[in-house]
Enzyme design. Sequence first.
Site, PDB file in Angstrom:
ATOM      1  N   ARG A 121      35.384  -3.384  22.296  1.00  0.00           N
ATOM      2  CA  ARG A 121      35.842  -4.157  23.471  1.00  0.00           C
ATOM      3  C   ARG A 121      37.367  -4.261  23.557  1.00  0.00           C
ATOM      4  NH1 ARG A 121      31.209  -7.817  22.482  1.00  0.00           N
ATOM      5  NH2 ARG A 121      29.553  -7.001  23.803  1.00  0.00           N
ATOM      6  N   LYS A 143      48.173   2.529  32.174  1.00  0.00           N
ATOM      7  CA  LYS A 143      47.107   3.241  32.885  1.00  0.00           C
ATOM      8  C   LYS A 143      46.499   4.256  31.940  1.00  0.00           C
ATOM      9  CE  LYS A 143      48.336   2.978  37.776  1.00  0.00           C
ATOM     10  NZ  LYS A 143      48.769   3.747  38.970  1.00  0.00           N
ATOM     11  N   GLU A 185      59.603  13.101  37.693  1.00  0.00           N
ATOM     12  CA  GLU A 185      59.292  11.670  37.583  1.00  0.00           C
ATOM     13  C   GLU A 185      60.553  10.852  37.298  1.00  0.00           C
ATOM     14  OE1 GLU A 185      56.308  10.440  38.275  1.00  0.00           O
ATOM     15  OE2 GLU A 185      54.821  11.998  37.842  1.00  0.00           O
ATOM     16  N   LYS A 227      60.502   1.502  35.298  1.00  0.00           N
ATOM     17  CA  LYS A 227      59.041   1.363  35.337  1.00  0.00           C
ATOM     18  C   LYS A 227      58.611   0.013  34.769  1.00  0.00           C
ATOM     19  CE  LYS A 227      54.608   3.369  34.758  1.00  0.00           C
ATOM     20  NZ  LYS A 227      53.778   4.534  34.570  1.00  0.00           N
ATOM     21  N   GLU A 237      48.635  -3.063  40.179  1.00  0.00           N
ATOM     22  CA  GLU A 237      48.841  -2.332  41.432  1.00  0.00           C
ATOM     23  C   GLU A 237      48.152  -3.027  42.599  1.00  0.00           C
ATOM     24  OE1 GLU A 237      48.983   1.975  40.688  1.00  0.00           O
ATOM     25  OE2 GLU A 237      48.175   2.275  42.683  1.00  0.00           O
ATOM     26  N   ARG A 242      53.722  -1.598  42.471  1.00  0.00           N
ATOM     27  CA  ARG A 242      53.440  -0.491  41.550  1.00  0.00           C
ATOM     28  C   ARG A 242      53.020   0.758  42.337  1.00  0.00           C
ATOM     29  NH1 ARG A 242      50.588  -0.457  35.567  1.00  0.00           N
ATOM     30  NH2 ARG A 242      50.938   1.765  35.251  1.00  0.00           N
ATOM     31  N   ASN A 246      53.712   5.849  43.166  1.00  0.00           N
ATOM     32  CA  ASN A 246      52.948   7.006  43.663  1.00  0.00           C
ATOM     33  C   ASN A 246      53.739   7.814  44.683  1.00  0.00           C
ATOM     34  OD1 ASN A 246      50.717   6.290  42.104  1.00  0.00           O
ATOM     35  ND2 ASN A 246      49.969   4.880  43.662  1.00  0.00           N
ATOM     36  N   HIS A 249      52.969  11.439  45.284  1.00  0.00           N
ATOM     37  CA  HIS A 249      51.712  11.777  44.619  1.00  0.00           C
ATOM     38  C   HIS A 249      50.585  12.118  45.596  1.00  0.00           C
ATOM     39  CE1 HIS A 249      53.851  10.483  41.095  1.00  0.00           C
ATOM     40  NE2 HIS A 249      52.808  10.653  40.322  1.00  0.00           N
ATOM     41  N   HIS A 253      49.118  15.534  45.260  1.00  0.00           N
ATOM     42  CA  HIS A 253      47.699  15.650  44.888  1.00  0.00           C
ATOM     43  C   HIS A 253      47.026  16.747  45.721  1.00  0.00           C
ATOM     44  CE1 HIS A 253      43.630  14.247  43.793  1.00  0.00           C
ATOM     45  NE2 HIS A 253      43.332  14.500  45.061  1.00  0.00           N
ATOM     46  N   HIS A 267      51.567  19.094  37.382  1.00  0.00           N
ATOM     47  CA  HIS A 267      51.568  17.804  38.086  1.00  0.00           C
ATOM     48  C   HIS A 267      52.973  17.423  38.566  1.00  0.00           C
ATOM     49  CE1 HIS A 267      50.638  13.696  39.156  1.00  0.00           C
ATOM     50  NE2 HIS A 267      51.539  13.258  38.294  1.00  0.00           N
TER      51      HIS A 267
HETATM   52  N1  GLY Z   1      52.101   6.739  37.018  1.00  0.00           N
HETATM   53  C1  GLY Z   1      52.057   5.705  37.960  1.00  0.00           C
HETATM   54  C2  GLY Z   1      51.802   4.371  37.356  1.00  0.00           C
HETATM   55  O1  GLY Z   1      51.833   4.223  36.153  1.00  0.00           O
HETATM   56  O2  GLY Z   1      51.574   3.446  38.085  1.00  0.00           O
END
Ligand code: GLY
Length: 368
Positions: A121, A143, A185, A227, A237, A242, A246, A249, A253, A267
Amino acid sequence: MAVIPVDIAGRPYEVHVGSGLLPRLAEIAGPRLRKRRVPIVTDANVHAACASMVDAALAAAGHEAAWRVLPAGEASKSWNQLAATVDWLLAEEVERGDHIIALGGGVIGDLTGFAASILKRGCNFIQVPTSLLAQVDSSVGGKTAINTPAGKNLVGAFHQPALVLADLDLLNTLPRRELLAGYAEVVKYGLLGDARFFDWCVAHGAAMLAGDADLREQAVAHSVAAKAKIVKADERETLGLRALLNLGHTFGHALEAQTGFSDRLLHGEGVALGMILAARFSARRGLITAAAADRIAAHFADVGMASEIATLGLNCDGQALVAHMLHDKKMDAGTLPFVLMKDIGEAFLAKDVDLAEVATFLGDQLTR
Ligand code: GLY
């Protein structure tokens, strides 16, 4: 060396950025390594390059590495490798209070973080990112995910690491193409919220990519700090902040999907092109100036990245690219939010974008 705090309520942690950190792994992790055996998940390439250094560093502090070595590449972010990794962690008798080390790029960080989030858990993990992209983006912010046949990163969890250790020396052997993909990035942080940092990238990006150690530390530390600020304010998010990470992206994508998520387009390369498209689409809507959008494209071209989707040989129309976007995990109640730009350093979330307009725009870009 720089130490950047990520002040998430209840689970704060530090990101250490500098040269020579991997040999100091045990010293920096300190009492987090509370047993002799230290579970480390990595891939075959990183293992070949770093295992002896890590083994020696741990042995000097009275530890021993327990290695789980996965095949290199995106295919390892799978249910099968997740299950096998969790079974291995159980066999290693990893407890909640232990720290699992993720040593690798985004694939290893995402998979290991997700395994840590569900093991007993939720147990601790330490990110040791080995690619520029992982150092400036995926290792920070919690993430974690795997891919499924339905799409990339569709199954995962928010699970923050307990520590991130970004050793800049690991970038020295990175192929230039991967370094450039990670650089997209870095530039993103300037484009989304910090025009002065974009200016810094224009002035120093090429020298940083060529290997200047001080500039590398500045680039990674600045990106991580940017970040960290966003993740602190909007970890899950949900506040539209947050989501600005993107930028590029959604367009990217679609390009990655059209190229089969393959080596044809990494990417970060998709993100760079996606940011150029987001800027040009914003200019078409009368937001950012065309000159500013051109400046962004020119910078990526200057450092040696593709800046025109017409050169990719995509063999499709704008509608086909939009169709890929409809499977994007950012879809929200039938609409797709886009990160657009009012200026360099002023990104915002637009929820009123008409996909027919996007298809026409992309059709023009494909034949530009
Ligand atoms: N890579 C985007 C984020 O971590 O929100």
